[in-house]
Design an enzyme around this catalytic site. Structure first.
Site, short mmCIF file in Angstrom:
data_model
loop_
_atom_site.label_atom_id
_atom_site.label_comp_id
_atom_site.label_asym_id
_atom_site.label_seq_id
_atom_site.Cartn_x
_atom_site.Cartn_y
_atom_site.Cartn_z
N ARG A 169 7.98 44.88 43.57
CA ARG A 169 7.58 46.22 43.99
C ARG A 169 7.11 46.99 42.76
NH1 ARG A 169 6.91 44.70 48.34
NH2 ARG A 169 7.99 45.25 50.27
N HIS A 182 -1.86 44.61 46.42
CA HIS A 182 -0.68 44.28 47.23
C HIS A 182 -1.02 43.23 48.30
CE1 HIS A 182 3.44 45.91 48.74
NE2 HIS A 182 3.29 44.62 49.04
P1 NAP Z 1 15.51 37.67 49.05
O1 NAP Z 1 15.49 36.37 49.79
O2 NAP Z 1 16.42 38.73 49.52
O3 NAP Z 1 15.85 37.30 47.53
C1 NAP Z 1 16.17 38.24 46.59
C2 NAP Z 1 16.59 37.54 45.30
O4 NAP Z 1 16.80 38.54 44.29
C3 NAP Z 1 17.90 36.76 45.44
O5 NAP Z 1 17.83 35.57 44.71
C4 NAP Z 1 18.93 37.72 44.82
O6 NAP Z 1 20.07 37.06 44.27
C5 NAP Z 1 18.11 38.35 43.73
N1 NAP Z 1 18.67 39.65 43.32
C6 NAP Z 1 18.74 40.80 44.02
N2 NAP Z 1 19.34 41.76 43.31
C7 NAP Z 1 19.67 41.20 42.12
C8 NAP Z 1 20.29 41.69 40.96
N3 NAP Z 1 20.73 42.95 40.87
N4 NAP Z 1 20.45 40.84 39.92
C9 NAP Z 1 20.02 39.58 40.00
N5 NAP Z 1 19.40 39.05 41.08
C10 NAP Z 1 19.22 39.86 42.12
O7 NAP Z 1 14.07 38.31 48.99
P2 NAP Z 1 12.65 37.58 49.19
O8 NAP Z 1 12.39 37.34 50.62
O9 NAP Z 1 12.57 36.43 48.26
O10 NAP Z 1 11.65 38.75 48.71
C11 NAP Z 1 11.73 39.31 47.41
C12 NAP Z 1 10.83 40.54 47.29
O11 NAP Z 1 9.47 40.16 47.16
C13 NAP Z 1 10.81 41.49 48.49
O12 NAP Z 1 11.95 42.33 48.52
C14 NAP Z 1 9.53 42.27 48.25
O13 NAP Z 1 9.81 43.41 47.46
C15 NAP Z 1 8.66 41.30 47.45
N6 NAP Z 1 7.48 40.86 48.22
C16 NAP Z 1 6.24 41.20 47.77
C17 NAP Z 1 5.12 40.78 48.45
C18 NAP Z 1 3.74 41.06 47.94
O14 NAP Z 1 2.76 40.81 48.64
N7 NAP Z 1 3.60 41.55 46.74
C19 NAP Z 1 5.25 40.01 49.62
C20 NAP Z 1 6.52 39.69 50.06
C21 NAP Z 1 7.64 40.12 49.35
P3 NAP Z 1 21.09 36.22 45.21
O15 NAP Z 1 20.30 35.04 45.71
O16 NAP Z 1 22.16 35.81 44.30
O17 NAP Z 1 21.48 37.16 46.31
C1 GLV Z 2 5.25 42.76 51.25
O1 GLV Z 2 5.19 43.45 50.31
C2 GLV Z 2 6.48 42.34 51.86
O2 GLV Z 2 7.53 42.90 51.54
O3 GLV Z 2 6.43 41.41 52.70
#
Ligand code: NAP
Ligand code: GLV
Length: 315
Positions: free
Chosen positions: A230, A278
């Protein structure tokens, strides 16, 4: 009849409606009209909401809501609402289209920086034919902040390409070919070995501003930074200063604190920065609708939905 409220100003509601009906034919879908301050139908008739950036305070006016589904992986757009109803589960989007898209983008950008494409583009503009030093993939150290649904898949695929990959998460992980660092104690060592840093963290109070001067100073000089988490993960002025000093050599930025990125942003024409609007990954209606339908079925059977946000952790 189960009724779902759909709200997004970005996505085509008709595409979503047909995808949802394919996977749950008995669903009644109410589309929250673009720009309208609130849904137009009877608020008490809504069982589920599938939303992107819902206006503040409106979800609490739906008294029979059983779950709030995010149209994206991130849920910060829902949790910014101070009046979010307490007892209603909020569900992250986990679907293979979103994961595949993010892995594609991260692999593309990591390879772009690894193979010095910004330098070759600059040389091309000046008609310079010059071979730059080559680093073998196994000598290139990539680090992924966040090893969740998206980070773990990207890490595994990068490791499959032979790069030296590590990841940092709250809890330790066991991903073949990926070195795991965790918690505050593991961050410094993780950063010290990371030449290409990718941020795939959720936005929480703990992760806000993590891409700032302190982090950049702990990377090896000349590292690259890719932010696909983000915009608020990044302290923009700190990145500009690190680029200026050469502490950070180059960056890819897909997300910004202010979107669309203002015309006045220095990133638009920064020679060492790649900007995308994005689009690192986009939810795919068909596979996402399948995931939402499966979760509705779970809830209707009296089970907890998969991928619900842990409100205490904030993601
Ligand atoms: P997720 O499955 O919830 O994974 C989050 C990861 O971050 C987990 O490994 C978690 O650790 C780690 N984490 C969270 N807080 C932490 C902290 N304080 N210290 C260390 N590690 C921490 O999320 P996801 O589905 O992979 O998505 C991640 C993010 O990508 C989304 O929230 C969004 O902001 C971004 N995103 C961006 C786009 C884009 O187009 N740019 C698209 C989709 C998503 P644990 O595994 O130990 O819980
Ligand atoms: C995009 O930013 C998402 O969170 O899927």
């Amino acid at each position: 009849m189960t009724k779902l409220l759909f709200k997004s100003d970005l996505d085509r509601a008709d595409l979503w409606a047909s995808a949802l009906l394919k996977h749950k034919p008995d669903l009644e879908i109410e589309v929250w009209p673009s720009g309208a301050p609130a849904p137009e139908g009877d608020p008490a008739s809504i069982d589920y909401a599938l939303v992107w950036k819902p206006p503040l305070g409106v979800l609490k006016s739906l008294p029979n809501l059983k779950a709030i589904f995010s149209l994206g992986a991130g849920i910060d757009h829902i949790f910014r609402d101070p009046e979010l109803p307490e007892g209603v589960p909020v569900v992250r989007m986990v679907e293979r289209g979103l994961t595949a898209g993010m892995t594609e983008y991260v692999v593309m950008q990591v390879l772009y920086h690894h193979r010095r494409m910004l330098d070759y583009r600059a040389q091309q503009r000046n008609r310079v034919w010059n071979e730059l030093p080559f680093v073998a993939s196994w000598d290139r150290r990539v680090g992924i902040l966040g090893l969740g649904q998206l980070g773990s898949d990207a890490a595994a695929k990068l490791a499959g390409l032979g790069l030296d990959v590590a990841g940092w998460s709250r809890s330790p992980k066991d991903i073949p070919g990926v070195t795991s660092y965790s918690g505050a104690a593991g961050l410094e060592e993780f950063l010290a070995r990371t030449e290409i840093l990718v941020c795939l963290l959720p936005l929480t109070e703990e992760t806000r501003g993590i891409l700032g001067a302190e982090t950049f100073a702990k990377l090896p000089k000349g590292a690259s930074v890719i932010n696909v988490g983000r915009g608020e993960h990044l302290v923009e002025a700190d990145l500009l200063a690190a680029l200026e000093s050469g502490q950070v050599d180059s960056a890819t930025l897909d997300v910004f604190a202010e979107e669309p990125l203002p015309e006045s942003s220095p990133f638009w024409d920064h020679e060492r920065v790649i900007v995308t609007p994005h689009v690192a990954s986009i939810t795919v209606p068909d596979t996402a609708a399948e995931a939402v339908a499966a979760n509705i079925a779970r809830i209707e059977r009296g089970e907890a939905p998969a991928n619900a946000v842990d409100r205490a952790k904030g993601y």
